[in-house]
Write a protein that holds these residues in place. Structure first.
Motif, PDB file in Angstrom:
ATOM      1  N   ALA A 229       1.041  -1.222  -0.204  1.00 23.40           N
ATOM      2  CA  ALA A 229       0.085  -0.387  -0.363  1.00 23.40           C
ATOM      3  C   ALA A 229       0.501   1.143   0.282  1.00 23.40           C
ATOM      4  O   ALA A 229      -0.039   1.753  -0.209  1.00 23.40           O
ATOM      5  N   LEU A 230       2.338   1.406   0.832  1.00 22.61           N
ATOM      6  CA  LEU A 230       3.259   2.410   1.021  1.00 22.61           C
ATOM      7  C   LEU A 230       3.519   2.670  -0.746  1.00 22.61           C
ATOM      8  O   LEU A 230       3.875   3.910  -0.887  1.00 22.61           O
ATOM      9  N   GLY A 231       3.176   1.791  -2.178  1.00 26.30           N
ATOM     10  CA  GLY A 231       3.761   2.522  -3.587  1.00 26.30           C
ATOM     11  C   GLY A 231       4.713   2.696  -4.004  1.00 26.30           C
ATOM     12  O   GLY A 231       5.507   2.174  -3.273  1.00 26.30           O
ATOM     13  N   ALA A 232       5.016   3.591  -4.951  1.00 27.56           N
ATOM     14  CA  ALA A 232       6.076   3.470  -5.232  1.00 27.56           C
ATOM     15  C   ALA A 232       7.761   3.705  -4.434  1.00 27.56           C
ATOM     16  O   ALA A 232       7.155   4.476  -3.877  1.00 27.56           O
ATOM     17  N   ASP A 233       8.408   3.696  -4.761  1.00 24.75           N
ATOM     18  CA  ASP A 233      10.232   3.591  -3.661  1.00 24.75           C
ATOM     19  C   ASP A 233       9.814   2.906  -2.474  1.00 24.75           C
ATOM     20  O   ASP A 233      10.491   3.082  -1.755  1.00 24.75           O
ATOM     21  N   HIS A 234       8.772   2.240  -2.346  1.00 27.92           N
ATOM     22  CA  HIS A 234       8.705   0.906  -0.993  1.00 27.92           C
ATOM     23  C   HIS A 234       8.369   0.223  -1.502  1.00 27.92           C
ATOM     24  O   HIS A 234       7.474  -0.908  -0.631  1.00 27.92           O
ATOM     25  N   GLU A 235       8.669  -0.889  -2.249  1.00 30.77           N
ATOM     26  CA  GLU A 235       8.541  -2.019  -3.087  1.00 30.77           C
ATOM     27  C   GLU A 235       9.564  -3.040  -1.912  1.00 30.77           C
ATOM     28  O   GLU A 235       9.709  -4.722  -1.468  1.00 30.77           O
ATOM     29  N   ILE A 236      10.411  -2.397  -1.101  1.00 30.05           N
ATOM     30  CA  ILE A 236      12.037  -3.089  -0.334  1.00 30.05           C
ATOM     31  C   ILE A 236      11.955  -2.721   0.880  1.00 30.05           C
ATOM     32  O   ILE A 236      11.534  -1.121   1.033  1.00 30.05           O
ATOM     33  N   CYS A 237      11.571  -3.698   1.632  1.00 36.49           N
ATOM     34  CA  CYS A 237      11.358  -3.305   3.427  1.00 36.49           C
ATOM     35  C   CYS A 237      12.811  -4.188   3.712  1.00 36.49           C
ATOM     36  O   CYS A 237      13.149  -5.121   3.096  1.00 36.49           O
ATOM     37  N   PHE A 238      13.467  -3.359   4.339  1.00 36.57           N
ATOM     38  CA  PHE A 238      15.205  -4.396   5.120  1.00 36.57           C
ATOM     39  C   PHE A 238      15.106  -3.644   7.139  1.00 36.57           C
ATOM     40  O   PHE A 238      14.981  -2.895   6.889  1.00 36.57           O
ATOM     41  N   ARG A 239      15.845  -4.670   6.999  1.00 28.88           N
ATOM     42  CA  ARG A 239      16.471  -4.357   8.438  1.00 28.88           C
ATOM     43  C   ARG A 239      16.964  -5.434   8.896  1.00 28.88           C
ATOM     44  O   ARG A 239      17.619  -6.497   8.363  1.00 28.88           O
ATOM     45  N   ARG A 240      17.587  -5.417  10.173  1.00 23.53           N
ATOM     46  CA  ARG A 240      18.364  -5.781  11.552  1.00 23.53           C
ATOM     47  C   ARG A 240      17.814  -7.113  11.668  1.00 23.53           C
ATOM     48  O   ARG A 240      16.862  -6.941  12.590  1.00 23.53           O
ATOM     49  N   VAL A 241      18.093  -7.851  12.087  1.00 20.48           N
ATOM     50  CA  VAL A 241      17.579  -9.688  12.978  1.00 20.48           C
ATOM     51  C   VAL A 241      19.063  -9.931  13.130  1.00 20.48           C
ATOM     52  O   VAL A 241      20.405  -9.263  13.123  1.00 20.48           O
ATOM     53  N   ARG A 242      18.734 -10.552  14.237  1.00 19.81           N
ATOM     54  CA  ARG A 242      19.708 -11.374  15.364  1.00 19.81           C
ATOM     55  C   ARG A 242      18.738 -13.145  14.957  1.00 19.81           C
ATOM     56  O   ARG A 242      18.503 -13.630  16.031  1.00 19.81           O
ATOM     57  N   GLY A 243      19.280 -13.530  13.631  1.00 20.84           N
ATOM     58  CA  GLY A 243      19.651 -15.017  13.492  1.00 20.84           C
ATOM     59  C   GLY A 243      17.870 -14.763  13.187  1.00 20.84           C
ATOM     60  O   GLY A 243      17.579 -14.319  12.551  1.00 20.84           O
TER      61      GLY A 243
END
Length: 214
Positions: free
Chosen positions: A155-169
């Motif tokens: 729903a966030l549209g253009a330029d927000h197709e990728i979400c990334f974050r740091r995880v612990r395992g």
């Protein structure tokens, strides 16, 4: 003209409410339909001509022709380099099973290229896909020991197709705060990997470490 209506004439005489390309184009298209319903020649209708001129005025302040042409040429070049995934992202894949399947396959390949750019060993990450229902694009996710990246047309549209974050395992599905990127960044995996490592404070890839300490 028994089926003609006055609205398009009134709108043409005072188009001040039409300030966007989408809104003005809708008014022009509606005026064309009105003309056809009334049996009026669209080539000679005064209201339609005035609305079309207003449409040109609305577009006039977007940028000069040289800038717009350059943007079009850049878009064409980008689409030719990455025709399938980027085109699917731009047009959407909802309610199109063939498009969803292609989006999923190309998305998985793009995630594998990103994993390589991040220097991840095959045993240290997994790529998952959830195609979802007919009304959504589904999601393709790269989940490593310290990084999580997901591709989807949300729903966030253009330029927000990728979400990334740091995880612990690889059992951590929440991790730190989300960051967002355009699908175009995913299609330049080396550059995107560098951004991910920088913003998530990840260790450099092995090849980069070798270069730094050579």
């Amino acid at each position: 003209m028994p089926y003609d209506v006055a609205f398009r004439h009134q709108q043409a005489l005072d188009p001040s409410a039409l300030t966007t390309i989408a809104g003005t184009l809708h008014a022009v298209e509606a005026a064309v339909r009105d003309c056809r319903n009334a049996g009026v020649d669209v080539e000679t209708d005064a209201a339609l001509a005035l609305l079309a001129r207003h449409f040109a005025a609305v577009c006039a302040d977007r940028a000069d022709d040289a800038v717009l042409r350059r943007r079009c040429l850049d878009a064409v070049a980008e689409l030719r380099r990455h025709p399938a995934l980027l085109t699917l992202a731009l047009r959407g894949v909802a309610y199109d099973e063939a498009a969803k399947t292609l989006f999923d396959a190309d998305g998985r390949r793009a995630m594998r290229r990103l994993a390589d750019a991040l220097g991840l060993a095959e045993a240290d990450y997994e790529i998952r896909s959830n195609k979802g229902g007919v009304a959504v694009s589904g999601e393709i996710t790269l989940h490593g020991e310290d990084v999580w990246v997901s591709l989807g047309l949300g729903a966030l549209g253009a330029d927000h197709e990728i979400c990334f974050r740091r995880v612990r395992g690889r059992r951590d599905h929440h991790g730190d705060r989300n960051r967002w990127a355009s699908i175009r960044e995913l299609l330049a995996p080396d550059r995107f990997a560098a951004r991910i490592r920088r913003e998530l404070a990840l260790a450099p890839a092995a090849a980069e470490q070798d270069r730094l300490f050579a």
